[in-house]
Design a protein around this motif. Structure first.
Motif, PDB file in Angstrom:
ATOM      1  N   VAL A 137     -32.159  24.401 -24.675  1.00  0.00           N
ATOM      2  CA  VAL A 137     -31.237  23.332 -25.036  1.00  0.00           C
ATOM      3  C   VAL A 137     -29.939  23.860 -25.631  1.00  0.00           C
ATOM      4  CG1 VAL A 137     -30.970  21.270 -26.468  1.00  0.00           C
ATOM      5  CG2 VAL A 137     -33.154  21.756 -25.374  1.00  0.00           C
ATOM      6  N   LYS A 138     -30.037  24.831 -26.516  1.00  0.00           N
ATOM      7  CA  LYS A 138     -28.865  25.313 -27.237  1.00  0.00           C
ATOM      8  C   LYS A 138     -27.824  25.915 -26.296  1.00  0.00           C
ATOM      9  CE  LYS A 138     -29.133  29.009 -29.907  1.00  0.00           C
ATOM     10  NZ  LYS A 138     -29.414  29.871 -31.054  1.00  0.00           N
ATOM     11  N   ASN A 139     -28.240  26.553 -25.244  1.00  0.00           N
ATOM     12  CA  ASN A 139     -27.321  27.233 -24.339  1.00  0.00           C
ATOM     13  C   ASN A 139     -26.975  26.422 -23.099  1.00  0.00           C
ATOM     14  OD1 ASN A 139     -27.353  29.487 -26.052  1.00  0.00           O
ATOM     15  ND2 ASN A 139     -29.250  30.187 -25.120  1.00  0.00           N
ATOM     16  N   ASP A 140     -27.560  25.266 -22.945  1.00  0.00           N
ATOM     17  CA  ASP A 140     -27.307  24.426 -21.781  1.00  0.00           C
ATOM     18  C   ASP A 140     -25.973  23.693 -21.952  1.00  0.00           C
ATOM     19  OD1 ASP A 140     -27.581  23.000 -19.461  1.00  0.00           O
ATOM     20  OD2 ASP A 140     -28.930  21.500 -20.325  1.00  0.00           O
ATOM     21  N   PRO A 141     -25.013  23.903 -21.050  1.00  0.00           N
ATOM     22  CA  PRO A 141     -23.695  23.275 -21.215  1.00  0.00           C
ATOM     23  C   PRO A 141     -23.754  21.740 -21.222  1.00  0.00           C
ATOM     24  CG  PRO A 141     -23.667  24.823 -19.378  1.00  0.00           C
ATOM     25  CD  PRO A 141     -25.065  24.766 -19.887  1.00  0.00           C
ATOM     26  N   VAL A 142     -24.679  21.171 -20.477  1.00  0.00           N
ATOM     27  CA  VAL A 142     -24.799  19.708 -20.441  1.00  0.00           C
ATOM     28  C   VAL A 142     -25.256  19.192 -21.805  1.00  0.00           C
ATOM     29  CG1 VAL A 142     -26.025  17.779 -19.368  1.00  0.00           C
ATOM     30  CG2 VAL A 142     -25.285  19.709 -17.971  1.00  0.00           C
ATOM     31  N   GLN A 143     -26.246  19.845 -22.384  1.00  0.00           N
ATOM     32  CA  GLN A 143     -26.749  19.425 -23.694  1.00  0.00           C
ATOM     33  C   GLN A 143     -25.700  19.629 -24.786  1.00  0.00           C
ATOM     34  OE1 GLN A 143     -29.542  17.820 -24.350  1.00  0.00           O
ATOM     35  NE2 GLN A 143     -30.125  17.864 -22.205  1.00  0.00           N
ATOM     36  N   VAL A 144     -24.959  20.728 -24.674  1.00  0.00           N
ATOM     37  CA  VAL A 144     -23.914  21.000 -25.660  1.00  0.00           C
ATOM     38  C   VAL A 144     -22.847  19.915 -25.600  1.00  0.00           C
ATOM     39  CG1 VAL A 144     -22.050  22.613 -26.255  1.00  0.00           C
ATOM     40  CG2 VAL A 144     -24.327  23.472 -25.723  1.00  0.00           C
ATOM     41  N   GLU A 145     -22.463  19.539 -24.395  1.00  0.00           N
ATOM     42  CA  GLU A 145     -21.450  18.501 -24.240  1.00  0.00           C
ATOM     43  C   GLU A 145     -21.954  17.151 -24.752  1.00  0.00           C
ATOM     44  OE1 GLU A 145     -17.934  17.055 -23.906  1.00  0.00           O
ATOM     45  OE2 GLU A 145     -18.362  19.160 -23.520  1.00  0.00           O
ATOM     46  N   LYS A 146     -23.237  16.835 -24.510  1.00  0.00           N
ATOM     47  CA  LYS A 146     -23.810  15.585 -25.035  1.00  0.00           C
ATOM     48  C   LYS A 146     -23.774  15.573 -26.563  1.00  0.00           C
ATOM     49  CE  LYS A 146     -27.101  14.405 -21.388  1.00  0.00           C
ATOM     50  NZ  LYS A 146     -28.545  14.270 -21.086  1.00  0.00           N
ATOM     51  N   ALA A 147     -24.113  16.698 -27.159  1.00  0.00           N
ATOM     52  CA  ALA A 147     -24.108  16.783 -28.622  1.00  0.00           C
ATOM     53  C   ALA A 147     -22.690  16.634 -29.166  1.00  0.00           C
ATOM     54  CB  ALA A 147     -24.713  18.113 -29.068  1.00  0.00           C
ATOM     55  N   ARG A 148     -21.735  17.244 -28.503  1.00  0.00           N
ATOM     56  CA  ARG A 148     -20.345  17.108 -28.955  1.00  0.00           C
ATOM     57  C   ARG A 148     -19.861  15.670 -28.849  1.00  0.00           C
ATOM     58  NH1 ARG A 148     -17.985  22.596 -26.229  1.00  0.00           N
ATOM     59  NH2 ARG A 148     -18.756  24.004 -27.845  1.00  0.00           N
ATOM     60  N   GLU A 149     -20.248  15.007 -27.763  1.00  0.00           N
ATOM     61  CA  GLU A 149     -19.855  13.609 -27.577  1.00  0.00           C
ATOM     62  C   GLU A 149     -20.482  12.725 -28.661  1.00  0.00           C
ATOM     63  OE1 GLU A 149     -17.793  10.510 -26.213  1.00  0.00           O
ATOM     64  OE2 GLU A 149     -17.565  12.588 -25.578  1.00  0.00           O
ATOM     65  N   ARG A 150     -21.754  12.983 -28.971  1.00  0.00           N
ATOM     66  CA  ARG A 150     -22.409  12.237 -30.059  1.00  0.00           C
ATOM     67  C   ARG A 150     -21.685  12.458 -31.381  1.00  0.00           C
ATOM     68  NH1 ARG A 150     -27.249  14.002 -28.079  1.00  0.00           N
ATOM     69  NH2 ARG A 150     -27.335  15.640 -29.649  1.00  0.00           N
ATOM     70  N   ALA A 151     -21.290  13.683 -31.624  1.00  0.00           N
ATOM     71  CA  ALA A 151     -20.587  14.007 -32.867  1.00  0.00           C
ATOM     72  C   ALA A 151     -19.226  13.310 -32.916  1.00  0.00           C
ATOM     73  CB  ALA A 151     -20.418  15.513 -33.002  1.00  0.00           C
ATOM     74  N   ARG A 152     -18.512  13.304 -31.792  1.00  0.00           N
ATOM     75  CA  ARG A 152     -17.217  12.616 -31.748  1.00  0.00           C
ATOM     76  C   ARG A 152     -17.361  11.135 -32.032  1.00  0.00           C
ATOM     77  NH1 ARG A 152     -16.521  14.765 -26.695  1.00  0.00           N
ATOM     78  NH2 ARG A 152     -15.886  16.900 -26.919  1.00  0.00           N
ATOM     79  N   LEU A 153     -18.355  10.514 -31.392  1.00  0.00           N
ATOM     80  CA  LEU A 153     -18.575   9.078 -31.600  1.00  0.00           C
ATOM     81  C   LEU A 153     -18.953   8.783 -33.048  1.00  0.00           C
ATOM     82  CD1 LEU A 153     -20.486   8.107 -28.337  1.00  0.00           C
ATOM     83  CD2 LEU A 153     -18.135   7.533 -28.968  1.00  0.00           C
ATOM     84  N   HIS A 154     -19.798   9.623 -33.616  1.00  0.00           N
ATOM     85  CA  HIS A 154     -20.195   9.427 -35.013  1.00  0.00           C
ATOM     86  C   HIS A 154     -18.981   9.549 -35.928  1.00  0.00           C
ATOM     87  CE1 HIS A 154     -22.640   9.522 -38.608  1.00  0.00           C
ATOM     88  NE2 HIS A 154     -21.961  10.592 -38.990  1.00  0.00           N
ATOM     89  N   TYR A 155     -18.134  10.519 -35.658  1.00  0.00           N
ATOM     90  CA  TYR A 155     -16.939  10.718 -36.472  1.00  0.00           C
ATOM     91  C   TYR A 155     -16.025   9.496 -36.384  1.00  0.00           C
ATOM     92  CZ  TYR A 155     -12.561  12.643 -38.158  1.00  0.00           C
ATOM     93  OH  TYR A 155     -11.402  12.843 -38.851  1.00  0.00           O
ATOM     94  N   LYS A 156     -15.828   8.994 -35.152  1.00  0.00           N
ATOM     95  CA  LYS A 156     -14.949   7.835 -34.974  1.00  0.00           C
ATOM     96  C   LYS A 156     -15.518   6.581 -35.627  1.00  0.00           C
ATOM     97  CE  LYS A 156     -12.819   9.407 -30.698  1.00  0.00           C
ATOM     98  NZ  LYS A 156     -12.729   9.204 -29.246  1.00  0.00           N
ATOM     99  N   LYS A 157     -16.831   6.395 -35.506  1.00  0.00           N
ATOM    100  CA  LYS A 157     -17.461   5.194 -36.066  1.00  0.00           C
ATOM    101  C   LYS A 157     -17.437   5.200 -37.596  1.00  0.00           C
ATOM    102  CE  LYS A 157     -21.370   3.672 -34.043  1.00  0.00           C
ATOM    103  NZ  LYS A 157     -22.689   3.816 -33.401  1.00  0.00           N
ATOM    104  N   ASN A 158     -17.555   6.356 -38.196  1.00  0.00           N
ATOM    105  CA  ASN A 158     -17.712   6.440 -39.641  1.00  0.00           C
ATOM    106  C   ASN A 158     -16.474   6.959 -40.361  1.00  0.00           C
ATOM    107  OD1 ASN A 158     -20.500   5.563 -39.770  1.00  0.00           O
ATOM    108  ND2 ASN A 158     -20.929   7.447 -38.662  1.00  0.00           N
TER     109      ASN A 158
END
Length: 115
Positions: free
Chosen positions: A28-49
């Motif tokens: 999971v840690k090295n998978d580019p798709v998973q990394v991008e999903k995690a970054r997107e989740r982080a961006r959304l969390h930042y924007k929401k809060n």
């Protein structure tokens, strides 16, 4: 439950935890798709809060500034100067349990309170 059942449950839990840990570090840690999903989740969390972070700062602005001042004096090894300049603020930090009282400096603060 018997002792054997409890031991089996604990062993299964340890196996499952180890499996997910190795899976994360190997796949999971090295998978580019998973990394991008995690970054997107982080961006959304930042924007929401974003507003919550601002509200928290506004609510605790005085304590945050006071803690920064305390850390500055502590870093420069001049706690005596901090306590002599700001005895009330130091007491506030102690009552809020933000800092540990200094054994040598605590006596000086108590003496100042009596005056």
């Amino acid at each position: 439950m018997e002792h054997q059942d409890i031991q089996k449950i604990l062993a299964d839990y340890a196996k499952r935890k180890e499996y997910y840990k190795t899976r994360y570090h190997n796949k999971v840690k090295n998978d580019p798709v998973q990394v991008e999903k995690a970054r997107e989740r982080a961006r959304l969390h930042y924007k929401k809060n974003k507003e919550k972070r601002g509200e928290y700062y506004e609510k605790n602005k005085d304590i945050i500034k006071l803690m920064n001042k305390y850390r500055y004096y502590k870093k420069n090894n001049s706690m005596e100067q901090f306590i002599s300049k700001y005895p009330n603020e130091y007491q506030l930090l102690l009552t809020e349990e933000r800092v540990e009282p200094h054994p040598q400096l605590q006596v000086q603060v108590q003496v100042q309170e009596d005056l």
